[in-house]
Scaffold this active site. Structure first.
Site, PDB file in Angstrom:
ATOM      1  N   ASP A  83      21.655 -51.685 -36.309  1.00 36.68           N
ATOM      2  CA  ASP A  83      21.455 -51.849 -37.701  1.00 36.68           C
ATOM      3  C   ASP A  83      20.133 -51.398 -38.294  1.00 36.68           C
ATOM      4  OD1 ASP A  83      22.340 -52.483 -40.260  1.00 36.68           O
ATOM      5  OD2 ASP A  83      22.207 -54.652 -40.222  1.00 36.68           O
ATOM      6  N   ASN A 116      19.366 -48.396 -40.220  1.00 41.63           N
ATOM      7  CA  ASN A 116      19.000 -47.173 -40.526  1.00 41.63           C
ATOM      8  C   ASN A 116      18.596 -46.851 -41.813  1.00 41.63           C
ATOM      9  OD1 ASN A 116      19.660 -46.673 -37.727  1.00 41.63           O
ATOM     10  ND2 ASN A 116      21.664 -45.537 -38.154  1.00 41.63           N
ATOM     11  N   GLY A 117      19.382 -47.425 -42.814  1.00 44.21           N
ATOM     12  CA  GLY A 117      19.168 -47.267 -44.048  1.00 44.21           C
ATOM     13  C   GLY A 117      17.619 -47.642 -44.587  1.00 44.21           C
ATOM     14  N   TRP A 157      15.014 -48.068 -42.675  1.00 46.86           N
ATOM     15  CA  TRP A 157      14.098 -47.267 -42.132  1.00 46.86           C
ATOM     16  C   TRP A 157      13.836 -46.135 -43.032  1.00 46.86           C
ATOM     17  CZ3 TRP A 157      14.048 -42.122 -40.235  1.00 46.86           C
ATOM     18  CH2 TRP A 157      13.041 -41.991 -39.312  1.00 46.86           C
ATOM     19  N   ARG A 204      19.316 -41.947 -47.155  1.00 47.65           N
ATOM     20  CA  ARG A 204      19.786 -42.819 -45.967  1.00 47.65           C
ATOM     21  C   ARG A 204      20.440 -41.871 -44.736  1.00 47.65           C
ATOM     22  NH1 ARG A 204      20.857 -48.182 -47.202  1.00 47.65           N
ATOM     23  NH2 ARG A 204      22.691 -47.875 -45.634  1.00 47.65           N
ATOM     24  N   ASN A 224      32.278 -49.835 -43.451  1.00 44.88           N
ATOM     25  CA  ASN A 224      31.359 -49.059 -43.743  1.00 44.88           C
ATOM     26  C   ASN A 224      32.066 -47.910 -44.421  1.00 44.88           C
ATOM     27  OD1 ASN A 224      29.540 -49.296 -40.610  1.00 44.88           O
ATOM     28  ND2 ASN A 224      29.149 -50.400 -42.675  1.00 44.88           N
ATOM     29  N   ARG A 241      30.971 -47.399 -48.286  1.00 49.07           N
ATOM     30  CA  ARG A 241      30.098 -46.905 -48.715  1.00 49.07           C
ATOM     31  C   ARG A 241      29.995 -45.762 -49.639  1.00 49.07           C
ATOM     32  NH1 ARG A 241      25.274 -48.068 -44.198  1.00 49.07           N
ATOM     33  NH2 ARG A 241      25.976 -50.212 -43.599  1.00 49.07           N
ATOM     34  N   ARG A 259      24.335 -61.803 -38.136  1.00 48.64           N
ATOM     35  CA  ARG A 259      25.656 -61.869 -37.937  1.00 48.64           C
ATOM     36  C   ARG A 259      26.362 -60.822 -37.219  1.00 48.64           C
ATOM     37  NH1 ARG A 259      24.031 -60.679 -43.718  1.00 48.64           N
ATOM     38  NH2 ARG A 259      23.861 -58.541 -43.911  1.00 48.64           N
ATOM     39  N   SER A 319      29.252 -58.965 -38.088  1.00 44.87           N
ATOM     40  CA  SER A 319      29.623 -58.213 -38.938  1.00 44.87           C
ATOM     41  C   SER A 319      31.085 -57.464 -38.595  1.00 44.87           C
ATOM     42  CB  SER A 319      28.695 -56.968 -39.428  1.00 44.87           C
ATOM     43  OG  SER A 319      27.554 -57.490 -40.113  1.00 44.87           O
ATOM     44  N   GLU A 322      25.495 -63.575 -24.609  1.00 43.13           N
ATOM     45  CA  GLU A 322      24.223 -64.198 -25.080  1.00 43.13           C
ATOM     46  C   GLU A 322      23.921 -63.305 -26.272  1.00 43.13           C
ATOM     47  OE1 GLU A 322      22.544 -66.741 -23.891  1.00 43.13           O
ATOM     48  OE2 GLU A 322      24.193 -67.085 -22.449  1.00 43.13           O
TER      49      GLU A 322
END
Ligand code: IPE
Ligand code: IPE
Ligand code: MG
Length: 229
Positions: A16, A18-19, A21, A29, A64, A67, A184, A186, A197
């Site tokens: 998670d 990328n957008g 960044w 994006r 997704n 989007r 989370r 997702s 873990e």
């Protein structure tokens, strides 16, 4: 490193950030997703070199698809290009690939190319790379129940559903990493992560390098796994 917990056999990653960044660099994006793809290829090779047996990544969720069309199309065209760029490389690294998810969400030609790439890599005997693409945990569970019923299962025990999941035959993740700061799941591997873990870091996925991976592994090595015992 502690002997028992030296290296996870199965690492799963929610890639998670990328957008964000891209936004921080005033880029679209899609540029973040392209950078994320490069990082994914690098970390995959690194895991294989380290001796990880299974590496699972969350590449595109069933949610997704909601989007913008521009972003979704950009992601699908990146997936298509990735097949051309990376299948040979994976082959040379002896990495088997398995795509889990509902490929009816993409057009038939892309779905077909994905299946062919999987087929080509099916004889590889090294690390298994599992790519969750058009994947949702709830969709996977509903599909598993329907498949189990269609196969004539009448009684479900703790193991029944696992045999009908996309991940049948793949051991549960030992370590689940989520980059990008959110804490989370997702809708990722809801059934399989019962005893994984969990490791969360703020690093955005395109910045997640060898040092960041080593930090996650170091933390994992210190965890005491109990499985309820
Ligand atoms: C994860 O990065 C990649 C996909 C979901 C395809 P995001 O696109 O969610 O990036 P952020 O969370 O908006 O920064
Ligand atoms: C999860 O990230 C999906 C992938 C990384 C492919 P999202 O960015 O879609 O998750 P939310 O919306 O923050 O929960
Ligand atoms: Mg995100």
């Amino acid at each position: 490193m502690n002997e028992q917990n030296a290296l996870p056999a199965h690492i799963a990653v929610i890639m998670d950030g990328n957008g964000r960044w891209a936004s921080r660099r005033l880029l679209p994006r899609t540029a973040g997703h392209a950078a994320g793809l490069k990082r994914f290829a690098e970390i995959t090779e690194l895991c294989a070199d380290m001796g990880v047996k299974y590496f699972t990544v969350y590449a595109f969720s069933t949610e997704n698809i909601n989007r913008s069309a521009e972003e979704v199309n950009g992601l699908f065209s990146l997936a298509s290009k990735a097949i051309d760029t990376y299948v040979e490389k994976l082959m040379r690294k002896n990495i088997r690939a398995k795509v889990i998810g509902d490929l009816s969400m993409v057009d038939a030609s892309l779905a077909e190319r994905i299946r062919r790439a999987e087929e080509r890599l099916s004889a590889c005997t090294g690390m298994t790379l599992c790519i969750a693409f058009c994947y949702g945990g709830r969709h996977e569970l509903a599909r598993a129940v329907n498949s189990a019923l269609a196969a004539g299962e009448r009684e479900f025990d703790d193991g029944t559903l696992g045999r009908y999941l996309y991940t049948a035959g793949i051991p549960d993740p030992d370590l689940l990493i989520r980059t990008g700061g959110e804490k989370r799941l997702s809708n990722f591997l809801l059934y399989q992560c019962a005893y994984s873990e969990l490791y969360f870091c703020d690093t955005l996925w395109p910045d997640f390098d060898r040092t960041a991976l080593e930090a996650a592994l170091e933390e994992y090595s210190k965890r005491k796994r109990k499985f309820g015992r």
